[in-house]
Scaffold this active site. Structure first.
Site, PDB file in Angstrom:
ATOM      1  CG  HIS A 307      -2.059   0.961   1.124  1.00  0.00           C
ATOM      2  ND1 HIS A 307      -1.937   2.293   1.420  1.00  0.00           N
ATOM      3  CD2 HIS A 307      -3.357   0.780   0.741  1.00  0.00           C
ATOM      4  CE1 HIS A 307      -3.106   2.897   1.248  1.00  0.00           C
ATOM      5  NE2 HIS A 307      -3.982   1.994   0.831  1.00  0.00           N
ATOM      6  CG  ASP A 365      -7.693  -2.476  -2.742  1.00  0.00           C
ATOM      7  OD1 ASP A 365      -8.836  -2.035  -2.550  1.00  0.00           O
ATOM      8  OD2 ASP A 365      -6.679  -1.756  -2.742  1.00  0.00           O
TER       9      ASP A 365
END
Length: 430
Positions: A307, A365
């Protein structure tokens, strides 16, 4: 906002003093609001990655520690102990509600889930194969043409009405966009159901038979909503704030956020992750793609890992993983090839030295895409569901900005590298 000792900047023979503003959490900021007036210089920060664009009391992220706080409450506690409407109240008003406040808020949301009947014409104006995000963006923007009594941003009551309407109606808009893409009739909201169950029913029920929402699926959907509700000053939130700074009506501002979220580098990440898993196809092909991911000359990238903000781990991913396991066990589809690829990739990411060194851990995700796929949603619906969840965060940020005494229209600057003045030549002299 508390001012601490200042910073100094030297330009040529001149030294200028800049205040340092102290934050309650995270880095302090150097106040450069008077920099141009005093020095004649701008700062240069592509992507605004080192620039604080606003003051906010809503969401805090500590990327090093892997911490996400909504109004001071950890995302893990909220996802495990709260529900989406309670979290929505927290984001909007600053505190967790008592029972009376929650009942009132829930009632107001429930009674506004219906869309104006003429809005069905907007859906039918799109091609049958239109992407759901295109439909959602258009219908959301069109709300301002139906709800004239809640577009005056100077009126606090109208801002409140607009906020409730958007939180209440986005599930209906998103569900109807899905139904339209499937060629199925629209399912109207049912006030007896909770927020997440109502959304699932509008997506998957058909008039020909009864539909009962499974509580495990409803809870998983509620967690997805909570985990995606807000995420500080990301691209779509900044877009909402920038649009809001012009005085645009709230429905248009949220439509701008939806448009920004559509980008594959932002809201489309979970869709891209599932597409990657399907590209790999089977577990025995994983080493081939791992090798490609480690090759700097190969454009292939593993989606759903690491991320930009969280440097060590994504605090949302552990909660999402728990929901993924529950959903997969419930539906009995652990042997699905795509899910087998996902589980093996997860194992490798947590054990392989390359992944550990590069901090390529499975993020939110990665797991949310698996859950939505298992529920039966096509990948084209992943980003619309993200938009539905993020709407409350956008609205909270919008309300905070509108009420701030220093609110002014956004006007980023530039480093100009084009031509200087050139005299115009008539066409016959060029």
């Amino acid at each position: 906002m508390k001012e601490t000792k200042g910073a100094k900047i030297t330009i040529g023979d001149n030294t200028f003093h800049l205040p340092i503003l102290e934050s309650t959490e995270g880095p302090n900021v150097i106040d450069i609001r008077k920099l141009y007036a005093e020095t004649g210089h701008f700062t240069f920060d592509p992507g605004f990655t080192s620039t604080a664009s606003c003051e906010s009391s809503i969401t805090f992220i500590d990327g090093i520690e892997g911490q996400l706080l909504y109004r001071g409450y950890s995302i893990e506690e909220l996802a495990n102990k709260s529900n989406f409407l309670e979290v929505s109240y927290l984001l909007l008003y600053g505190n967790l509600p008592n029972q009376e406040e929650l009942d009132d808020f829930t009632g107001r949301i429930t009674r506004h889930t219906m869309l104006h009947e003429q809005m069905t014409n907007f859906f039918r104006g799109f091609r049958r194969d239109a992407h759901p995000m295109a439909i959602i963006c258009g219908v959301q923007g069109a709300m301002s043409s139906f709800y004239h009594d809640s577009v005056d941003i100077s009126d606090s009551w109208q801002r409140e009405v607009a906020s409730v309407r958007m939180i209440a109606k986005l599930p209906t808009i998103v569900a109807w966009a899905y139904k339209y893409s499937q060629g199925q009739p629209f399912i109207y909201p049912q006030n007896s159901l909770d927020y997440s169950s109502n959304f699932l029913r509008m997506c998957f029920a058909v008039p020909a038979e009864e539909y009962e929402v499974n509580p495990i699926l409803s809870e998983a959907m509620d967690r997805i909503f909570i985990l995606h509700a807000d995420h500080e000053q990301n691209a779509s939130t900044s877009t909402v704030r920038l649009a809001s700074s012009s005085g645009a009506n709230p429905f248009a501002c949220i439509a701008a956020g939806i448009a920004c979220l559509w980008g594959p580098a932002h809201g489309g990440a979970n869709e891209a992750c599932l597409q990657m898993l399907r590209q790999i196809q089977t577990v025995d092909r994983i080493p081939e793609f791992i090798k490609r991911a480690k090759d700097n000359q190969d454009p292939f990238r593993l989606m759903g890992f690491g991320h930009r903000v969280y440097k060590n781990f994504d605090p949302r991913s552990s909660v999402m993983k728990e929901s993924a396991d529950e959903v997969l066990n419930l539906l009995g589809i652990e042997n699905n090839p795509t899910l087998q690829v996902a589980k093996e990739l997860e194992r490798i990411a947590l054990e392989d030295e390359y992944f550990i060194e590069k901090k390529l851990y499975p993020n939110v995700d990665f797991y949310s895409g698996i859950i939505l796929d298992a529920m039966g949603f096509p990948t084209s619906m992943f980003t619309p569901i993200f938009a539905l969840a993020r709407t409350v965060g956008w609205i909270s940020q919008w309300k905070e900005m509108i009420s701030h005494p220093d609110n002014k229209i956004g006007r980023p600057r530039q480093l100009y590298l084009g031509s200087g003045y050139r005299p115009f030549k008539p066409l016959n002299q060029r």
